[in-house]
Write a protein that holds these residues in place. Structure first.
Motif, PDB file in Angstrom:
ATOM      1  N   ILE A 101     -22.485 -55.222 -31.237  1.00  0.00           N
ATOM      2  CA  ILE A 101     -23.284 -54.723 -32.366  1.00  0.00           C
ATOM      3  C   ILE A 101     -23.097 -53.219 -32.520  1.00  0.00           C
ATOM      4  O   ILE A 101     -22.936 -52.714 -33.637  1.00  0.00           O
ATOM      5  CB  ILE A 101     -24.768 -55.078 -32.183  1.00  0.00           C
ATOM      6  N   GLY A 102     -23.108 -52.481 -31.415  1.00  0.00           N
ATOM      7  CA  GLY A 102     -22.918 -51.033 -31.473  1.00  0.00           C
ATOM      8  C   GLY A 102     -21.557 -50.660 -32.010  1.00  0.00           C
ATOM      9  O   GLY A 102     -21.424 -49.758 -32.849  1.00  0.00           O
ATOM     10  N   TYR A 103     -20.513 -51.350 -31.555  1.00  0.00           N
ATOM     11  CA  TYR A 103     -19.148 -51.047 -31.991  1.00  0.00           C
ATOM     12  C   TYR A 103     -19.002 -51.252 -33.500  1.00  0.00           C
ATOM     13  O   TYR A 103     -18.583 -50.350 -34.220  1.00  0.00           O
ATOM     14  CB  TYR A 103     -18.156 -51.928 -31.225  1.00  0.00           C
ATOM     15  N   PHE A 104     -19.348 -52.453 -33.963  1.00  0.00           N
ATOM     16  CA  PHE A 104     -19.176 -52.741 -35.386  1.00  0.00           C
ATOM     17  C   PHE A 104     -20.206 -52.019 -36.248  1.00  0.00           C
ATOM     18  O   PHE A 104     -19.923 -51.657 -37.391  1.00  0.00           O
ATOM     19  CB  PHE A 104     -19.191 -54.248 -35.637  1.00  0.00           C
ATOM     20  N   PRO A 110     -22.656 -39.383 -39.846  1.00  0.00           N
ATOM     21  CA  PRO A 110     -22.897 -39.617 -38.428  1.00  0.00           C
ATOM     22  C   PRO A 110     -22.255 -38.566 -37.528  1.00  0.00           C
ATOM     23  O   PRO A 110     -22.806 -38.225 -36.493  1.00  0.00           O
ATOM     24  CB  PRO A 110     -22.275 -40.985 -38.167  1.00  0.00           C
ATOM     25  N   LYS A 111     -21.104 -38.040 -37.915  1.00  0.00           N
ATOM     26  CA  LYS A 111     -20.418 -37.085 -37.061  1.00  0.00           C
ATOM     27  C   LYS A 111     -21.271 -35.847 -36.817  1.00  0.00           C
ATOM     28  O   LYS A 111     -21.384 -35.367 -35.689  1.00  0.00           O
ATOM     29  CB  LYS A 111     -19.081 -36.690 -37.693  1.00  0.00           C
ATOM     30  N   LYS A 112     -21.897 -35.338 -37.859  1.00  0.00           N
ATOM     31  CA  LYS A 112     -22.739 -34.146 -37.720  1.00  0.00           C
ATOM     32  C   LYS A 112     -23.963 -34.436 -36.852  1.00  0.00           C
ATOM     33  O   LYS A 112     -24.335 -33.625 -36.004  1.00  0.00           O
ATOM     34  CB  LYS A 112     -23.183 -33.654 -39.097  1.00  0.00           C
ATOM     35  N   TRP A 142     -13.082 -35.920 -25.908  1.00  0.00           N
ATOM     36  CA  TRP A 142     -14.108 -35.025 -26.434  1.00  0.00           C
ATOM     37  C   TRP A 142     -14.123 -35.007 -27.958  1.00  0.00           C
ATOM     38  O   TRP A 142     -14.990 -34.399 -28.560  1.00  0.00           O
ATOM     39  CB  TRP A 142     -13.878 -33.610 -25.902  1.00  0.00           C
ATOM     40  N   HIS A 143     -13.172 -35.688 -28.594  1.00  0.00           N
ATOM     41  CA  HIS A 143     -13.036 -35.670 -30.042  1.00  0.00           C
ATOM     42  C   HIS A 143     -13.981 -36.684 -30.682  1.00  0.00           C
ATOM     43  O   HIS A 143     -14.168 -37.774 -30.162  1.00  0.00           O
ATOM     44  CB  HIS A 143     -11.581 -35.991 -30.414  1.00  0.00           C
ATOM     45  N   LEU A 144     -14.553 -36.301 -31.816  1.00  0.00           N
ATOM     46  CA  LEU A 144     -15.447 -37.208 -32.547  1.00  0.00           C
ATOM     47  C   LEU A 144     -14.735 -37.768 -33.771  1.00  0.00           C
ATOM     48  O   LEU A 144     -14.458 -37.037 -34.725  1.00  0.00           O
ATOM     49  CB  LEU A 144     -16.697 -36.467 -33.009  1.00  0.00           C
ATOM     50  N   ASN A 145     -14.400 -39.034 -33.725  1.00  0.00           N
ATOM     51  CA  ASN A 145     -13.926 -39.738 -34.905  1.00  0.00           C
ATOM     52  C   ASN A 145     -14.487 -41.147 -34.871  1.00  0.00           C
ATOM     53  O   ASN A 145     -15.115 -41.557 -33.890  1.00  0.00           O
ATOM     54  CB  ASN A 145     -12.388 -39.726 -35.009  1.00  0.00           C
ATOM     55  N   ARG A 146     -14.261 -41.891 -35.917  1.00  0.00           N
ATOM     56  CA  ARG A 146     -14.876 -43.214 -36.041  1.00  0.00           C
ATOM     57  C   ARG A 146     -14.515 -44.130 -34.871  1.00  0.00           C
ATOM     58  O   ARG A 146     -15.375 -44.798 -34.299  1.00  0.00           O
ATOM     59  CB  ARG A 146     -14.457 -43.848 -37.366  1.00  0.00           C
ATOM     60  N   ARG A 147     -13.264 -44.138 -34.496  1.00  0.00           N
ATOM     61  CA  ARG A 147     -12.832 -45.039 -33.419  1.00  0.00           C
ATOM     62  C   ARG A 147     -13.395 -44.632 -32.057  1.00  0.00           C
ATOM     63  O   ARG A 147     -13.866 -45.471 -31.293  1.00  0.00           O
ATOM     64  CB  ARG A 147     -11.311 -45.087 -33.375  1.00  0.00           C
ATOM     65  N   SER A 148     -13.325 -43.339 -31.745  1.00  0.00           N
ATOM     66  CA  SER A 148     -13.796 -42.901 -30.418  1.00  0.00           C
ATOM     67  C   SER A 148     -15.308 -43.053 -30.285  1.00  0.00           C
ATOM     68  O   SER A 148     -15.808 -43.398 -29.221  1.00  0.00           O
ATOM     69  CB  SER A 148     -13.378 -41.457 -30.139  1.00  0.00           C
ATOM     70  N   VAL A 149     -16.028 -42.832 -31.359  1.00  0.00           N
ATOM     71  CA  VAL A 149     -17.488 -42.980 -31.319  1.00  0.00           C
ATOM     72  C   VAL A 149     -17.877 -44.455 -31.241  1.00  0.00           C
ATOM     73  O   VAL A 149     -18.777 -44.822 -30.482  1.00  0.00           O
ATOM     74  CB  VAL A 149     -18.140 -42.277 -32.530  1.00  0.00           C
ATOM     75  N   ALA A 150     -17.191 -45.305 -31.985  1.00  0.00           N
ATOM     76  CA  ALA A 150     -17.485 -46.742 -31.923  1.00  0.00           C
ATOM     77  C   ALA A 150     -17.210 -47.289 -30.526  1.00  0.00           C
ATOM     78  O   ALA A 150     -18.008 -48.060 -29.973  1.00  0.00           O
ATOM     79  CB  ALA A 150     -16.659 -47.495 -32.969  1.00  0.00           C
ATOM     80  N   LYS A 151     -16.097 -46.870 -29.928  1.00  0.00           N
ATOM     81  CA  LYS A 151     -15.798 -47.305 -28.555  1.00  0.00           C
ATOM     82  C   LYS A 151     -16.839 -46.764 -27.575  1.00  0.00           C
ATOM     83  O   LYS A 151     -17.232 -47.453 -26.638  1.00  0.00           O
ATOM     84  CB  LYS A 151     -14.414 -46.830 -28.133  1.00  0.00           C
ATOM     85  N   ALA A 152     -17.276 -45.541 -27.802  1.00  0.00           N
ATOM     86  CA  ALA A 152     -18.287 -44.941 -26.922  1.00  0.00           C
ATOM     87  C   ALA A 152     -19.587 -45.735 -26.986  1.00  0.00           C
ATOM     88  O   ALA A 152     -20.243 -45.948 -25.958  1.00  0.00           O
ATOM     89  CB  ALA A 152     -18.528 -43.489 -27.302  1.00  0.00           C
ATOM     90  N   LEU A 189     -21.431 -47.961 -40.308  1.00  0.00           N
ATOM     91  CA  LEU A 189     -22.197 -46.772 -40.667  1.00  0.00           C
ATOM     92  C   LEU A 189     -21.284 -45.601 -41.011  1.00  0.00           C
ATOM     93  O   LEU A 189     -21.526 -44.869 -41.978  1.00  0.00           O
ATOM     94  CB  LEU A 189     -23.146 -46.390 -39.526  1.00  0.00           C
ATOM     95  N   TRP A 190     -20.232 -45.423 -40.240  1.00  0.00           N
ATOM     96  CA  TRP A 190     -19.295 -44.324 -40.476  1.00  0.00           C
ATOM     97  C   TRP A 190     -18.597 -44.503 -41.823  1.00  0.00           C
ATOM     98  O   TRP A 190     -18.522 -43.571 -42.623  1.00  0.00           O
ATOM     99  CB  TRP A 190     -18.267 -44.286 -39.345  1.00  0.00           C
ATOM    100  N   ARG A 191     -18.093 -45.713 -42.078  1.00  0.00           N
ATOM    101  CA  ARG A 191     -17.416 -45.968 -43.361  1.00  0.00           C
ATOM    102  C   ARG A 191     -18.385 -45.807 -44.534  1.00  0.00           C
ATOM    103  O   ARG A 191     -18.029 -45.262 -45.574  1.00  0.00           O
ATOM    104  CB  ARG A 191     -16.815 -47.371 -43.377  1.00  0.00           C
ATOM    105  N   TYR A 192     -19.594 -46.285 -44.372  1.00  0.00           N
ATOM    106  CA  TYR A 192     -20.599 -46.181 -45.423  1.00  0.00           C
ATOM    107  C   TYR A 192     -20.892 -44.717 -45.744  1.00  0.00           C
ATOM    108  O   TYR A 192     -20.933 -44.321 -46.907  1.00  0.00           O
ATOM    109  CB  TYR A 192     -21.876 -46.908 -45.000  1.00  0.00           C
ATOM    110  N   SER A 193     -21.091 -43.908 -44.703  1.00  0.00           N
ATOM    111  CA  SER A 193     -21.442 -42.507 -44.942  1.00  0.00           C
ATOM    112  C   SER A 193     -20.265 -41.727 -45.524  1.00  0.00           C
ATOM    113  O   SER A 193     -20.467 -40.852 -46.373  1.00  0.00           O
ATOM    114  CB  SER A 193     -21.944 -41.844 -43.663  1.00  0.00           C
TER     115      SER A 193
END
Length: 169
Positions: free
Chosen positions: A146-149, A2-4, A35-45, A154-158
């Motif tokens: 739903i988006g957060y979880f 997902p990050k890419k 501006w950083h992309l990680n699992r937590r910041s993207v889920a919160k976004a 998805l991030w953990r799975y990938s």
């Protein structure tokens, strides 16, 4: 991963920093965590962006940016997700909000024809307004959760899939 994918789709952070409507946040926009992309910041976004996408107020992007700064979510993604409700999708999404609101409140659907006038908006607040606003609130919270979880999963799975691929090599 997902990050890419997200990195390809995200708007340039310099463009966002220079947006005239976001200048009210001043130096807060220079926080690197926004501006950083990680699992937590993207889920919160995703939670912030999806929440404000379903809230029928003007300046949704500014509200999403303010909350993104407070909760340290990815700012560009929070702002971009608000555009799920754009002029093309807004009628269908907000009609669905109205239908959900009527179902939750247990009221009958009322026939209405949209008019682009302030008088129509004021008159509609008393007739279809309560069901519409309840539906917007419920769907905003639901899709936000739903988006957060969903992003966490998805991030953990990938990442797990990548680790498995790497260990097989």
């Amino acid at each position: 991963m997902p990050k890419k994918t997200i990195k390809k789709l995200m708007p340039d952070h310099q463009k966002i920093k220079s947006n005239k409507h976001l200048q009210i946040f001043g130096d807060l926009l220079h926080n690197g965590n926004l501006w950083h992309l990680n699992r937590r910041s993207v889920a919160k976004a995703f939670a912030v962006g999806l929440f404000f996408a379903f809230i029928p107020v003007p300046f949704q992007m500014v509200l999403a940016a303010g909350v993104a700064i407070i909760v340290h979510s990815n700012l560009p993604l929070s702002i971009a997700l608000v555009w799920i409700t754009n002029p093309l999708t807004m009628p269908a999404i907000f009609y669905f909000c109205y239908i959900v609101g009527t179902w939750i409140l247990g009221v009958q659907e009322k026939k209405f024809a949209f008019e682009a006038s302030w008088e129509w908006v004021v008159n509609s607040l008393s007739t279809i307004g309560p069901a519409f606003l309840v539906g917007c609130g419920v769907l905003a919270v639901t899709f936000s959760i739903i988006g957060y979880f969903g992003i966490h999963w998805l991030w953990r799975y990938s990442v797990g899939k990548e680790w498995k691929k790497r260990s097989n090599r």
